[in-house]
Scaffold this motif. Structure first.
Motif, PDB file in Angstrom:
ATOM      1  N   TYR A 194     -12.255   6.045  37.898  1.00 49.57           N
ATOM      2  CA  TYR A 194     -12.842   4.804  38.407  1.00 49.57           C
ATOM      3  C   TYR A 194     -13.984   5.096  39.349  1.00 49.57           C
ATOM      4  O   TYR A 194     -14.082   6.193  39.910  1.00 49.57           O
ATOM      5  N   LEU A 195     -14.819   4.092  39.513  1.00 45.13           N
ATOM      6  CA  LEU A 195     -16.000   4.232  40.354  1.00 45.13           C
ATOM      7  C   LEU A 195     -16.315   2.864  40.978  1.00 45.13           C
ATOM      8  O   LEU A 195     -16.199   1.841  40.318  1.00 45.13           O
ATOM      9  N   ILE A 196     -16.658   2.890  42.253  1.00 43.72           N
ATOM     10  CA  ILE A 196     -17.098   1.665  42.936  1.00 43.72           C
ATOM     11  C   ILE A 196     -18.508   1.911  43.456  1.00 43.72           C
ATOM     12  O   ILE A 196     -18.780   2.958  44.048  1.00 43.72           O
ATOM     13  N   TYR A 197     -19.399   0.953  43.218  1.00 41.54           N
ATOM     14  CA  TYR A 197     -20.751   1.075  43.768  1.00 41.54           C
ATOM     15  C   TYR A 197     -21.177  -0.267  44.366  1.00 41.54           C
ATOM     16  O   TYR A 197     -20.580  -1.307  44.075  1.00 41.54           O
ATOM     17  N   PHE A 225     -24.351  -6.633  45.065  1.00 38.45           N
ATOM     18  CA  PHE A 225     -23.263  -6.577  44.091  1.00 38.45           C
ATOM     19  C   PHE A 225     -22.308  -5.500  44.580  1.00 38.45           C
ATOM     20  O   PHE A 225     -22.734  -4.490  45.172  1.00 38.45           O
ATOM     21  N   ILE A 226     -21.020  -5.717  44.309  1.00 38.17           N
ATOM     22  CA  ILE A 226     -20.028  -4.658  44.483  1.00 38.17           C
ATOM     23  C   ILE A 226     -19.246  -4.653  43.178  1.00 38.17           C
ATOM     24  O   ILE A 226     -18.775  -5.706  42.735  1.00 38.17           O
ATOM     25  N   LYS A 251     -32.748  -2.938  35.534  1.00 34.52           N
ATOM     26  CA  LYS A 251     -33.791  -3.460  36.430  1.00 34.52           C
ATOM     27  C   LYS A 251     -33.353  -4.703  37.205  1.00 34.52           C
ATOM     28  O   LYS A 251     -34.085  -5.198  38.050  1.00 34.52           O
ATOM     29  N   ARG A 252     -32.183  -5.232  36.860  1.00 34.67           N
ATOM     30  CA  ARG A 252     -31.724  -6.438  37.557  1.00 34.67           C
ATOM     31  C   ARG A 252     -31.222  -6.150  38.962  1.00 34.67           C
ATOM     32  O   ARG A 252     -30.933  -7.049  39.729  1.00 34.67           O
ATOM     33  N   HIS A 253     -31.110  -4.876  39.290  1.00 27.79           N
ATOM     34  CA  HIS A 253     -30.698  -4.503  40.649  1.00 27.79           C
ATOM     35  C   HIS A 253     -31.271  -3.127  40.990  1.00 27.79           C
ATOM     36  O   HIS A 253     -31.801  -2.430  40.129  1.00 27.79           O
ATOM     37  N   PHE A 254     -31.200  -2.777  42.272  1.00 29.97           N
ATOM     38  CA  PHE A 254     -31.713  -1.466  42.691  1.00 29.97           C
ATOM     39  C   PHE A 254     -30.849  -0.942  43.834  1.00 29.97           C
ATOM     40  O   PHE A 254     -29.879  -1.579  44.247  1.00 29.97           O
ATOM     41  N   ARG A 255     -31.226   0.189  44.357  1.00 29.40           N
ATOM     42  CA  ARG A 255     -30.464   0.850  45.417  1.00 29.40           C
ATOM     43  C   ARG A 255     -28.968   0.948  45.057  1.00 29.40           C
ATOM     44  O   ARG A 255     -28.093   0.588  45.848  1.00 29.40           O
ATOM     45  N   VAL A 256     -28.734   1.422  43.869  1.00 30.93           N
ATOM     46  CA  VAL A 256     -27.344   1.561  43.403  1.00 30.93           C
ATOM     47  C   VAL A 256     -26.704   2.744  44.148  1.00 30.93           C
ATOM     48  O   VAL A 256     -27.211   3.863  44.084  1.00 30.93           O
ATOM     49  N   LEU A 282     -19.855   4.219  46.122  1.00 32.20           N
ATOM     50  CA  LEU A 282     -18.981   4.183  47.295  1.00 32.20           C
ATOM     51  C   LEU A 282     -17.784   5.104  47.108  1.00 32.20           C
ATOM     52  O   LEU A 282     -17.274   5.685  48.057  1.00 32.20           O
ATOM     53  N   ARG A 283     -17.329   5.186  45.888  1.00 33.30           N
ATOM     54  CA  ARG A 283     -16.117   5.944  45.649  1.00 33.30           C
ATOM     55  C   ARG A 283     -15.981   6.250  44.168  1.00 33.30           C
ATOM     56  O   ARG A 283     -16.314   5.413  43.337  1.00 33.30           O
ATOM     57  N   GLU A 284     -15.512   7.425  43.835  1.00 30.95           N
ATOM     58  CA  GLU A 284     -15.210   7.727  42.429  1.00 30.95           C
ATOM     59  C   GLU A 284     -14.141   8.792  42.383  1.00 30.95           C
ATOM     60  O   GLU A 284     -14.153   9.712  43.217  1.00 30.95           O
TER      61      GLU A 284
END
Ligand SMILES: Cc1cc2nc3c(=O)[nH]c(=O)nc-3n(C[C@H](O)[C@H](O)[C@H](O)COP(=O)(O)O)c2cc1C
Length: 124
Positions: free
Chosen positions: A5-8, A48-49, A70-75, A78-80
């Motif tokens: 799993y991964l959280i960003y 977004f989270i 391109k719909r978001h940036f600075r991805v 947080l955790r993986e």
């Protein structure tokens, strides 16, 4: 295959309206079902989270796509981590939108068990 799993978090390129979010979710859920990906997306006015979970190879591929979207940036990850069990086994992508973010706590319905679980995971 190894479960992962991964959280960003990320910053929307512009505020997304309901139709745009719906379109994103419809496409994401369809693809996620095909690739055994589950998780949850929280949409706040300025971030977004998202938690994504599934076979590691699929998560790697999906995250690569997401990072280039391109719909978001600075991805920012947080955790993986590998996991034994999914956090959201029943959700191809659970969704929560919150327009009011005076404080994060006020904004999110902390009685919502799914949100609780997501923030439990982040703080853990
Ligand atoms: C905030 C956000 C969350 C997303 N979540 C997912 C998702 O859970 N599953 C998915 O397949 N695509 C998701 N996408 C879309 C991907 O970024 C990408 O468009 C999709 O994987 C198709 O990639 P491709 O056009 O390179 O094939 C998301 C996009 C954004 C902006």
């Amino acid at each position: 295959m190894e479960l992962y799993y991964l959280i960003y978090t990320s910053v929307p390129a512009k505020p997304m309206n309901d139709a745009e979010l719906q379109e994103l979710l419809t496409v994401a859920r369809e693809a996620n079902s095909r690739f055994e990906v589950t998780g949850m997306l929280i949409c706040l006015p300025e971030s977004f989270i998202q938690l994504i979970e599934g076979p590691k190879a699929h998560i790697d591929q999906l995250y690569q796509n997401i990072r280039h979207d391109k719909r978001h940036f600075r991805v920012t990850t947080l955790r993986e981590e590998p996991i034994i069990q999914r956090f959201f086994p029943d959700w191809s992508m659970a969704f929560k939108k919150e327009d009011n973010t005076d404080t994060l706590e006020g904004a999110l319905d902390l009685h919502d068990e799914k949100i609780f679980r997501l923030f439990d995971i982040i703080e853990y």
